[in-house]
Motif scaffolding. Structure first.
Motif, PDB file in Angstrom:
ATOM      1  N   ARG A  32       0.832  -1.207   0.000  1.00  0.00           N
ATOM      2  CA  ARG A  32       0.000   0.000   0.000  1.00  0.00           C
ATOM      3  C   ARG A  32       0.863   1.252   0.000  1.00  0.00           C
ATOM      4  O   ARG A  32       0.590   2.220  -0.723  1.00  0.00           O
ATOM      5  CB  ARG A  32      -0.903  -0.045   1.231  1.00  0.00           C
ATOM      6  N   GLU A  33       1.934   1.266   0.798  1.00  0.00           N
ATOM      7  CA  GLU A  33       2.809   2.432   0.858  1.00  0.00           C
ATOM      8  C   GLU A  33       3.544   2.644  -0.462  1.00  0.00           C
ATOM      9  O   GLU A  33       3.797   3.786  -0.872  1.00  0.00           O
ATOM     10  CB  GLU A  33       3.798   2.266   2.015  1.00  0.00           C
ATOM     11  N   ILE A  34       3.894   1.558  -1.130  1.00  0.00           N
ATOM     12  CA  ILE A  34       4.531   1.670  -2.446  1.00  0.00           C
ATOM     13  C   ILE A  34       3.572   2.322  -3.436  1.00  0.00           C
ATOM     14  O   ILE A  34       3.961   3.185  -4.230  1.00  0.00           O
ATOM     15  CB  ILE A  34       4.989   0.282  -2.936  1.00  0.00           C
ATOM     16  N   PHE A  35       2.306   1.931  -3.377  1.00  0.00           N
ATOM     17  CA  PHE A  35       1.327   2.513  -4.293  1.00  0.00           C
ATOM     18  C   PHE A  35       1.092   3.991  -4.021  1.00  0.00           C
ATOM     19  O   PHE A  35       0.789   4.757  -4.939  1.00  0.00           O
ATOM     20  CB  PHE A  35       0.014   1.741  -4.234  1.00  0.00           C
ATOM     21  N   GLU A  36       1.239   4.403  -2.787  1.00  0.00           N
ATOM     22  CA  GLU A  36       1.127   5.831  -2.483  1.00  0.00           C
ATOM     23  C   GLU A  36       2.193   6.625  -3.220  1.00  0.00           C
ATOM     24  O   GLU A  36       1.990   7.776  -3.591  1.00  0.00           O
ATOM     25  CB  GLU A  36       1.268   6.065  -0.979  1.00  0.00           C
ATOM     26  N   VAL A  37       3.340   5.975  -3.460  1.00  0.00           N
ATOM     27  CA  VAL A  37       4.444   6.655  -4.153  1.00  0.00           C
ATOM     28  C   VAL A  37       4.269   6.602  -5.660  1.00  0.00           C
ATOM     29  O   VAL A  37       4.432   7.608  -6.354  1.00  0.00           O
ATOM     30  CB  VAL A  37       5.797   6.017  -3.760  1.00  0.00           C
ATOM     31  N   ILE A  38       3.911   5.427  -6.192  1.00  0.00           N
ATOM     32  CA  ILE A  38       3.934   5.268  -7.656  1.00  0.00           C
ATOM     33  C   ILE A  38       2.642   5.662  -8.353  1.00  0.00           C
ATOM     34  O   ILE A  38       2.661   6.048  -9.527  1.00  0.00           O
ATOM     35  CB  ILE A  38       4.287   3.810  -8.039  1.00  0.00           C
ATOM     36  N   MET A  39       1.484   5.593  -7.651  1.00  0.00           N
ATOM     37  CA  MET A  39       0.216   5.869  -8.322  1.00  0.00           C
ATOM     38  C   MET A  39       0.083   7.300  -8.824  1.00  0.00           C
ATOM     39  O   MET A  39      -0.443   7.536  -9.906  1.00  0.00           O
ATOM     40  CB  MET A  39      -0.959   5.518  -7.399  1.00  0.00           C
ATOM     41  N   PRO A  40       0.534   8.325  -8.065  1.00  0.00           N
ATOM     42  CA  PRO A  40       0.385   9.690  -8.564  1.00  0.00           C
ATOM     43  C   PRO A  40       1.248  10.000  -9.793  1.00  0.00           C
ATOM     44  O   PRO A  40       1.004  10.976 -10.498  1.00  0.00           O
ATOM     45  CB  PRO A  40       0.818  10.553  -7.368  1.00  0.00           C
ATOM     46  N   LYS A  41       2.266   9.163 -10.062  1.00  0.00           N
ATOM     47  CA  LYS A  41       3.157   9.420 -11.189  1.00  0.00           C
ATOM     48  C   LYS A  41       2.529   8.923 -12.490  1.00  0.00           C
ATOM     49  O   LYS A  41       1.850   7.914 -12.533  1.00  0.00           O
ATOM     50  CB  LYS A  41       4.495   8.704 -10.964  1.00  0.00           C
ATOM     51  N   ARG A  42       2.780   9.654 -13.545  1.00  0.00           N
ATOM     52  CA  ARG A  42       2.237   9.247 -14.840  1.00  0.00           C
ATOM     53  C   ARG A  42       2.977   8.032 -15.383  1.00  0.00           C
ATOM     54  O   ARG A  42       2.397   7.168 -16.028  1.00  0.00           O
ATOM     55  CB  ARG A  42       2.347  10.407 -15.838  1.00  0.00           C
ATOM     56  N   LYS A  43       4.277   7.979 -15.135  1.00  0.00           N
ATOM     57  CA  LYS A  43       5.074   6.858 -15.591  1.00  0.00           C
ATOM     58  C   LYS A  43       5.964   6.372 -14.466  1.00  0.00           C
ATOM     59  O   LYS A  43       6.503   7.168 -13.702  1.00  0.00           O
ATOM     60  CB  LYS A  43       5.940   7.249 -16.794  1.00  0.00           C
ATOM     61  N   VAL A  44       6.119   5.085 -14.378  1.00  0.00           N
ATOM     62  CA  VAL A  44       7.013   4.506 -13.390  1.00  0.00           C
ATOM     63  C   VAL A  44       7.624   3.243 -13.994  1.00  0.00           C
ATOM     64  O   VAL A  44       6.936   2.442 -14.632  1.00  0.00           O
ATOM     65  CB  VAL A  44       6.264   4.188 -12.069  1.00  0.00           C
ATOM     66  N   THR A  45       8.910   3.087 -13.823  1.00  0.00           N
ATOM     67  CA  THR A  45       9.610   1.957 -14.422  1.00  0.00           C
ATOM     68  C   THR A  45       9.670   0.781 -13.451  1.00  0.00           C
ATOM     69  O   THR A  45       9.506   0.933 -12.240  1.00  0.00           O
ATOM     70  CB  THR A  45      11.040   2.346 -14.800  1.00  0.00           C
TER      71      THR A  45
ATOM     72  N   LYS B 138      12.263  -0.696 -12.699  1.00  0.00           N
ATOM     73  CA  LYS B 138      13.456  -0.471 -11.880  1.00  0.00           C
ATOM     74  C   LYS B 138      13.107   0.335 -10.627  1.00  0.00           C
ATOM     75  O   LYS B 138      13.593   0.042  -9.525  1.00  0.00           O
ATOM     76  CB  LYS B 138      14.529   0.251 -12.697  1.00  0.00           C
ATOM     77  N   GLU B 139      12.253   1.352 -10.795  1.00  0.00           N
ATOM     78  CA  GLU B 139      11.846   2.174  -9.651  1.00  0.00           C
ATOM     79  C   GLU B 139      11.038   1.348  -8.654  1.00  0.00           C
ATOM     80  O   GLU B 139      11.223   1.467  -7.431  1.00  0.00           O
ATOM     81  CB  GLU B 139      11.012   3.364 -10.134  1.00  0.00           C
ATOM     82  N   ILE B 140      10.121   0.529  -9.170  1.00  0.00           N
ATOM     83  CA  ILE B 140       9.309  -0.314  -8.289  1.00  0.00           C
ATOM     84  C   ILE B 140      10.189  -1.299  -7.535  1.00  0.00           C
ATOM     85  O   ILE B 140      10.046  -1.501  -6.323  1.00  0.00           O
ATOM     86  CB  ILE B 140       8.233  -1.067  -9.105  1.00  0.00           C
ATOM     87  N   LEU B 141      11.136  -1.920  -8.243  1.00  0.00           N
ATOM     88  CA  LEU B 141      12.039  -2.882  -7.617  1.00  0.00           C
ATOM     89  C   LEU B 141      12.869  -2.229  -6.520  1.00  0.00           C
ATOM     90  O   LEU B 141      13.119  -2.821  -5.477  1.00  0.00           O
ATOM     91  CB  LEU B 141      12.953  -3.502  -8.673  1.00  0.00           C
ATOM     92  N   LYS B 142      13.279  -0.989  -6.747  1.00  0.00           N
ATOM     93  CA  LYS B 142      14.057  -0.258  -5.755  1.00  0.00           C
ATOM     94  C   LYS B 142      13.243  -0.056  -4.469  1.00  0.00           C
ATOM     95  O   LYS B 142      13.758  -0.242  -3.357  1.00  0.00           O
ATOM     96  CB  LYS B 142      14.493   1.097  -6.321  1.00  0.00           C
ATOM     97  N   LEU B 143      11.982   0.303  -4.618  1.00  0.00           N
ATOM     98  CA  LEU B 143      11.106   0.486  -3.462  1.00  0.00           C
ATOM     99  C   LEU B 143      10.882  -0.838  -2.727  1.00  0.00           C
ATOM    100  O   LEU B 143      10.882  -0.897  -1.498  1.00  0.00           O
ATOM    101  CB  LEU B 143       9.764   1.067  -3.912  1.00  0.00           C
ATOM    102  N   ILE B 144      10.701  -1.903  -3.504  1.00  0.00           N
ATOM    103  CA  ILE B 144      10.486  -3.223  -2.910  1.00  0.00           C
ATOM    104  C   ILE B 144      11.708  -3.654  -2.104  1.00  0.00           C
ATOM    105  O   ILE B 144      11.599  -4.138  -0.976  1.00  0.00           O
ATOM    106  CB  ILE B 144      10.176  -4.267  -3.999  1.00  0.00           C
TER     107      ILE B 144
END
Length: 430
Positions: A390-403, A405-411
């Motif tokens: 849920r906290e990861i989605f708070e970061v990535i959902m507002p962005k228009r594009k997310v790679t 690599k960025e998701i993996l970094k957060l994970i």
């Protein structure tokens, strides 16, 4: 999705925005906050979608159940868990609201009560069905019913009756599960357990510490008449002096050989173990012995509370499986916490019957989405929790594009923090 359309309109865009709000709003997930957070969204359209639009909410619930079976369904290790939760409310205009016990506050308070059915497989859990409890006073008040849109064909049902209705519906739909778990509110209702027995459903039910049982089945029959006056006895009674005993008094009578050290589950920081005893007993039912079943007595290591349960699981069930069943109710409590803390189960601005059911169905959909993402990322971060997702989605959902690599970094960041906490706790515990 076909569920999000009425006879005249499609409401799929509103459903997407409401779902996004459940997943991303950091404050209380009210429609006002969702409208502020989700782009191109307004409070009025959300209110209509939840409170007035007649889309197929029951069909959505069934779709969620079908997808859940694909994800974590297991006829041996999966379990259904029954529980309820209160929603404190002001005033008397919300459907079913009255002064009643609210578990969230631990006392009687003005609130609505929802009865929930959850699905659990190990630590994977979610909610899959619900009923809004409509008290008897409400059920008989035509004016209140009409004001809150309570269906004309709805009749008063107790919480246990609502729970049984959901369980039987799950069985009818062939949802795979090995047992049903429940707290003592349901566990002390003999008729409810008898209905599950009749349906050949295995249960494990918490019971109060003052529940009475017989260790040996007493003689039962119609007693002989004393003297010549009066009517002949017709009611069966216990004929001998074999009195039942409270389950909490049995603890002191068990010898050391009857206690077993049993592994329960992995927590986020350590392994959980317990001391567990189980024996065959005959519960008191209407002053007579009921069907023989297991009495399970459990005390978790590091805790002082002793817990008591009845179960009709077969006599050849292993001690490890009984231990797993015994602690499984923990996960329905976590599922309700997830629903309230992560996707806004308690944060709704509706008063009507339809609105409550629509909101809860959307919350179930959000929970399913988080469970899917947790499973998808599990190989890269086994310790990732629903809260982390849920906290990861708070970061990535507002962005228009997310790679990726960025998701993996957060994970990896979340995984590292979780692993460090677990390791630190293990070191301190040595």
């Amino acid at each position: 999705m076909p569920r999000f359309k009425t006879k005249t309109h499609k409401v799929i865009e509103q459903s997407k925005k409401y779902l996004s709000g459940c997943l991303t709003v950091q404050k209380r997930g009210t429609m006002t906050e969702i409208a502020k957070t989700v782009p191109n969204c307004n409070n009025q359209s959300l209110q209509h979608f939840i409170s007035d639009s007649l889309w197929d909410e029951q069909g959505l619930i069934y779709d969620i159940q079908d997808r859940l079976i694909e994800l974590i369904g297991d006829k041996e290790n999966g379990s259904l868990q029954l529980d309820e939760s209160g929603f404190p409310k002001q005033g008397n205009s919300s459907a079913g609201v009255q002064r009643q016990y609210c578990g969230r506050l631990g006392k009687k308070e003005n609130c609505q009560v929802g009865v929930f059915l959850g699905y659990v497989n190990d630590n994977k859990r979610t909610l899959i069905d619900k009923r809004l409890y409509i008290p008897e006073d409400w059920a008989g008040d035509i004016k209140l019913r009409k004001k809150c849109g309570i269906p004309e064909d709805l009749v008063f049902e107790t919480k246990a009756e609502l729970g049984l209705e959901m369980i039987l519906d799950a069985k009818r739909r062939y949802i795979p599960f090995g047992w049903i778990g429940m707290d003592s509110f349901y566990g002390q209702q003999a008729w409810f357990l008898a209905e599950l027995e009749k349906e050949r459903i295995v249960y494990i039910a918490d019971i109060p510490c003052d529940t009475r049982v017989w260790l040996n089945k007493p003689d039962v029959g119609i007693p002989q008449k004393n003297g010549i006056r009066g009517r002949n006895p017709t009611v069966e009674k216990v004929l001998d002096n074999n009195n039942p005993i409270r389950v909490d008094k049995l603890v002191n009578e068990l010898d050391s050989s009857q206690w077993h050290r049993v592994f329960l589950r992995d927590s986020e920081r350590k392994e959980m173990w317990c001391r567990l005893a189980y024996l065959r007993v005959f519960p008191v039912k209407d002053k007579l012995p009921g069907e023989e079943c297991w009495l399970i007595i459990r005390r978790n290591e590091g805790e002082t509370e002793t817990k008591y349960q009845f179960s009709n699981t077969p006599t050849d069930t292993s001690i490890d499986r009984i231990g797993k069943m015994s602690c499984s109710r923990y996960w329905i409590e976590r599922a309700i916490e997830d629903a309230k803390g992560e996707v806004g189960l308690a944060d709704y601005e509706v008063r009507g019957y339809i609105g409550w059911n629509h909101h809860v169905a959307m919350v179930f959909m959000a929970m399913l989405f988080l469970l899917e993402m947790q499973g998808k990322w599990k190989s890269k971060a086994p310790l990732l929790t629903i809260c982390d997702v849920r906290e990861i989605f708070e970061v990535i959902m507002p962005k228009r594009k997310v790679t990726d690599k960025e998701i993996l970094k957060l994970i990896k960041k979340k995984h590292k923090a979780r692993y460090s906490a677990k390791l630190s706790h293990h070191i301190r515990g040595r």
